[in-house]
Each structure stands twice: as C-alpha cells, then as structure tokens.
Design a protein around this motif. Sequence first.
Motif, PDB file in Angstrom:
ATOM      1  N   ILE A 206     -37.747  66.363 -12.164  1.00 19.49           N
ATOM      2  CA  ILE A 206     -37.258  67.731 -11.996  1.00 19.49           C
ATOM      3  C   ILE A 206     -37.876  68.563 -13.118  1.00 19.49           C
ATOM      4  O   ILE A 206     -37.744  68.225 -14.293  1.00 19.49           O
ATOM      5  CB  ILE A 206     -35.723  67.819 -12.089  1.00 19.49           C
ATOM      6  N   VAL A 207     -38.525  69.649 -12.759  1.00 19.44           N
ATOM      7  CA  VAL A 207     -39.138  70.520 -13.756  1.00 19.44           C
ATOM      8  C   VAL A 207     -38.312  71.795 -13.849  1.00 19.44           C
ATOM      9  O   VAL A 207     -38.234  72.571 -12.895  1.00 19.44           O
ATOM     10  CB  VAL A 207     -40.593  70.856 -13.398  1.00 19.44           C
ATOM     11  N   GLY A 208     -37.689  72.000 -15.006  1.00 20.83           N
ATOM     12  CA  GLY A 208     -36.885  73.188 -15.222  1.00 20.83           C
ATOM     13  C   GLY A 208     -35.436  72.857 -15.486  1.00 20.83           C
ATOM     14  O   GLY A 208     -34.852  71.996 -14.811  1.00 20.83           O
ATOM     15  N   THR A 209     -34.840  73.531 -16.463  1.00 22.95           N
ATOM     16  CA  THR A 209     -33.449  73.253 -16.822  1.00 22.95           C
ATOM     17  C   THR A 209     -32.583  74.505 -16.728  1.00 22.95           C
ATOM     18  O   THR A 209     -31.644  74.691 -17.500  1.00 22.95           O
ATOM     19  CB  THR A 209     -33.351  72.642 -18.230  1.00 22.95           C
ATOM     20  N   GLY A 210     -32.911  75.377 -15.780  1.00 22.12           N
ATOM     21  CA  GLY A 210     -31.968  76.424 -15.423  1.00 22.12           C
ATOM     22  C   GLY A 210     -30.822  75.799 -14.657  1.00 22.12           C
ATOM     23  O   GLY A 210     -30.713  74.573 -14.536  1.00 22.12           O
ATOM     24  N   GLN A 211     -29.951  76.626 -14.101  1.00 24.15           N
ATOM     25  CA  GLN A 211     -28.785  76.089 -13.406  1.00 24.15           C
ATOM     26  C   GLN A 211     -29.168  75.194 -12.233  1.00 24.15           C
ATOM     27  O   GLN A 211     -28.529  74.162 -11.995  1.00 24.15           O
ATOM     28  CB  GLN A 211     -27.901  77.247 -12.936  1.00 24.15           C
ATOM     29  N   SER A 212     -30.213  75.563 -11.500  1.00 18.86           N
ATOM     30  CA  SER A 212     -30.616  74.728 -10.362  1.00 18.86           C
ATOM     31  C   SER A 212     -31.160  73.387 -10.831  1.00 18.86           C
ATOM     32  O   SER A 212     -30.788  72.333 -10.307  1.00 18.86           O
ATOM     33  CB  SER A 212     -31.668  75.456  -9.518  1.00 18.86           C
TER      34      SER A 212
ATOM     35  N   VAL B 110     -37.560  69.411 -19.799  1.00 13.57           N
ATOM     36  CA  VAL B 110     -36.571  70.308 -20.391  1.00 13.57           C
ATOM     37  C   VAL B 110     -37.254  71.566 -20.927  1.00 13.57           C
ATOM     38  O   VAL B 110     -38.087  71.489 -21.827  1.00 13.57           O
ATOM     39  CB  VAL B 110     -35.793  69.600 -21.522  1.00 13.57           C
ATOM     40  N   GLY B 111     -36.881  72.699 -20.367  1.00 12.06           N
ATOM     41  CA  GLY B 111     -37.407  73.978 -20.826  1.00 12.06           C
ATOM     42  C   GLY B 111     -36.484  74.624 -21.837  1.00 12.06           C
ATOM     43  O   GLY B 111     -35.567  74.001 -22.369  1.00 12.06           O
TER      44      GLY B 111
ATOM     45  N   SER C 138     -41.397  70.745 -22.173  1.00 19.04           N
ATOM     46  CA  SER C 138     -41.910  71.616 -21.115  1.00 19.04           C
ATOM     47  C   SER C 138     -43.228  71.080 -20.576  1.00 19.04           C
ATOM     48  O   SER C 138     -44.043  70.533 -21.328  1.00 19.04           O
ATOM     49  CB  SER C 138     -42.134  73.027 -21.656  1.00 19.04           C
ATOM     50  N   VAL C 139     -43.455  71.246 -19.280  1.00 21.05           N
ATOM     51  CA  VAL C 139     -44.723  70.806 -18.692  1.00 21.05           C
ATOM     52  C   VAL C 139     -45.843  71.719 -19.175  1.00 21.05           C
ATOM     53  O   VAL C 139     -45.721  72.949 -19.160  1.00 21.05           O
ATOM     54  CB  VAL C 139     -44.642  70.822 -17.151  1.00 21.05           C
ATOM     55  N   ALA C 140     -46.960  71.090 -19.589  1.00 22.77           N
ATOM     56  CA  ALA C 140     -48.119  71.845 -20.060  1.00 22.77           C
ATOM     57  C   ALA C 140     -49.209  71.917 -19.003  1.00 22.77           C
ATOM     58  O   ALA C 140     -49.831  72.953 -18.799  1.00 22.77           O
ATOM     59  CB  ALA C 140     -48.670  71.224 -21.344  1.00 22.77           C
ATOM     60  N   SER C 141     -49.457  70.799 -18.325  1.00 23.79           N
ATOM     61  CA  SER C 141     -50.510  70.775 -17.308  1.00 23.79           C
ATOM     62  C   SER C 141     -50.359  69.508 -16.474  1.00 23.79           C
ATOM     63  O   SER C 141     -49.529  68.636 -16.769  1.00 23.79           O
ATOM     64  CB  SER C 141     -51.905  70.794 -17.954  1.00 23.79           C
ATOM     65  N   ALA C 142     -51.175  69.429 -15.428  1.00 23.29           N
ATOM     66  CA  ALA C 142     -51.156  68.248 -14.563  1.00 23.29           C
ATOM     67  C   ALA C 142     -52.524  68.077 -13.932  1.00 23.29           C
ATOM     68  O   ALA C 142     -53.214  69.054 -13.617  1.00 23.29           O
ATOM     69  CB  ALA C 142     -50.088  68.382 -13.479  1.00 23.29           C
ATOM     70  N   LEU C 143     -52.917  66.825 -13.757  1.00 19.65           N
ATOM     71  CA  LEU C 143     -54.190  66.505 -13.113  1.00 19.65           C
ATOM     72  C   LEU C 143     -54.104  65.101 -12.556  1.00 19.65           C
ATOM     73  O   LEU C 143     -53.807  64.145 -13.290  1.00 19.65           O
ATOM     74  CB  LEU C 143     -55.353  66.610 -14.098  1.00 19.65           C
TER      75      LEU C 143
END
Length: 423
Positions: free
Chosen positions: A179-185, A204-205, A274-279
């Motif tokens: 899961i990317v993002g730690t807002g409520q959703s 975790v953002g 936090s995610v920085a990049s992906a490949l």
Amino acid sequence: MKGFLMTDDTVPHVPVLIIGGGQAGLSVSWYLMQEGIEHIVLERHRKFESWRNNRWDSFCLVTPNWQCRLPGWHYKGADPDGFMLRQEIVDYLDGFAESFSPPIREGVDVTHVSPRDGGGYWIETSSGNLTADQVVVATGGYDNPIVPSYAADLDASILQMHSRDYRRPSQLPEGGTLIVGTGQSGVQIMDDFHLEGRPVHLAVGPAPRSPRKYRGRDATDWLYDAGTYAVTIDNHPDPIKALTQTNHYMSGRDGGKEIDLRKYALEGVRLYGSVASALGTTMTFLPDLEKNLDDADRSYLGICKQIDAWIAAQAINVPEAPPFEKVWRPAQEITEVDLAEADITSIIWAIGFRPDYSWLKVDCLDQRGKPVFRRGVTNAPGLYFIGLGWLNTWGSGRFLGIEEDSRYLAEHIVAFQKDRLAA
C-alpha cells in the motif's frame, strides 16, 4: 426543465445551475428550495455516486455519526458516537434527498461552462445546451486518481490498482500487497489486509495522525467543544499548512480505533519510507520512515496537548492519559526492495486525487488550476464552489460543515437573484 434538450433553436434558461449531485450540491439545493429559487442539479452519474461505488466494502466514517448535519437532516439514529458503514451512509444520504425531492437530473455530464455575453453562463452538457444566471460547482476534488509516472515502469507481473477501485483483499492475487500512502484511505486499506491475515507492506508518507479516544472521549468531541472546528481559514494560525496537509489518519472501524503504525510493525506489517522510484521489480524508497513516524507522533501529541489545555481551562474532572510510548522504531531504513524476491505481487496506490476543471472556461482558477474564492464565492459574478476542503472551516467538505457553507452560498445566490430582478 425536465427535458432541456430542445428540438428547435431555443436554448432553455435556468436561474441557478448546480453541477454535482453529492451531499454538497444537494445541500445548496435544499436551501434554494426553502427560498423558492428555481434551479436544477445536474449529476453525471447517480446522486451520491462516490459513496455508492467508489468505496471499499468495509468503509466507514472516520468522524462520529453526530457530525452528520445536512440541512434539515441531522443524524437521528441510535448510535451518535458510532461510525456509519458505507451502506448506512448511502441510506442516510438517500433519506436526505427524499426529504425534499431536489430538482435533479442524473446521467447528465456538464462538458463546458463559459461566461455569456450580457451576463450569466453558457453551459454545454451531454443532454444539450442551456444558460444560467448563476452556477454552483459542487463536483468535489476526486475526479482523477493520482498514480505516479514511474508506475508505468513496473514489471507487468505486478498488479496495480488505485484505492478508488479497491473493494476487498480477495481482489488482489496471493502474496504480499504494498500500500503506497498513509492518508486515511491508505492506512484503513492496510488494516483491511492485516485483519484478514494477508501479508501487507506500507510505504509511509508524511501524513499526520490523531488520537481516537483520549481521556475518556473521542478526540473529535473534545476538539469540537474547544472550538477547533469553528476556526476559519482566515483566522487559522497556519493557513498554508491547513490547505496542503493530508488529513490526520485514524479509523472508525470496530467502534473507532487509533492507528499507530508502530504497533502494526510489531504485528508484522512491513513499513518503508516514501516511494522514490520504481523500475521492473525494483522499488526504491526514501530514507524517511523514522522521520515520518516521528512527525506523525508529533501531530498526535500536539492534539493531545490541545485537548489537555481545554480540559484544564474548563476544570473538567477526567482521568489522566497514560504516558506516551514509541513501541517500535525501525532498526534500519530500507531503501530498495525487489518486489519479486519479497513476494509482493500487487500495489495499491492510495496517494489521492486531482480535480478536473478543464471544462470550466471561467477566470476563477489560479496558475495551478485550483479555484480561487472566499467562502466559495469567486470573483466571477454568480459562480460559486461548494464541498471543498477548508472552504471556510475544517468541516468544509465534510458532513459537519456543509450546512453552514451551503447556507452561506444560498444567501449570496438569493441576493444575486434579487439584485438582478431589481435592475
């Protein structure tokens, strides 16, 4: 105005057009009907569409039911301190609409709004054209799901999904889910997987967190009593932070609970920065996990301190809070993960949405494409926004503040109509 698609050259006219059939648009409609102002509401799908079809199965409110205060339709159920589930929310909203039968047309998409020579607005829709003296934009801010550009560089074997399309863990393949993002959703979807015993990872953002129950009451109850939710954006000590900060995360699930990511880490949830990049199958993360956790805790403690100050000022006799403890800290910052080796087979992007105002050809947006207004009233004569965060207070865009915001706009709309008739 039921069928404004005409067969001749006559273009129908309506004094007020409301674009969007959610709770915000229909709240304005409620007040206009009280004042006898002719208007129509156009909704591209079905009223309350996002509540019906863009929420996951276990979704529930984060704020208590008592905060549901639509005009003439305050929550009257048996559980004011509970948190309505998705279908209960839909039932509450449908009851609101049925209570006054708004003049709504569903399945009509507004594709163009522009100023009209001589005043008012020219509107183009999927059912034909019309004109209006005033336009209320109540489309919200959830048009386009945000997915980072580097998502396209991920290996095709990894299933990707935005939180808007998530319904339940069984949608995702076996194996781990990131899961990317730690807002409520993000945190609530993470909790969904965790409760089902599915392996789950969380990027975790910088989102802040809030206590749920504190010193014997829900934290939102204390903050409401202290007047925190009545502070306007004009009087906020840090308005830029208020406008840009992600919502504090907590949950209404199972009667309401706190989300302390450190405790989830102890229970097996894998945390990253936090995610920085992906490949390909490689995902890289910033070394900011501990900082983000510390910042979230700082927000948590700030709310606790604010509540403590209110309790002391009012000399309220309630139990003291137990000492705060950080129950887990990362042994090291993990900055690179091979998703295949970690058996992560899917990713859910829970990093928010962007509004789409490309159809709105009116000088009311800033250079970033965001609406410019004061309490929803723009400098464009007769053009208004409703249902956005911090339209006036914290409750704007939430059930708590819609009544006040829509009443304020309705007063402006009524005054505009009276001035026009008097001219």
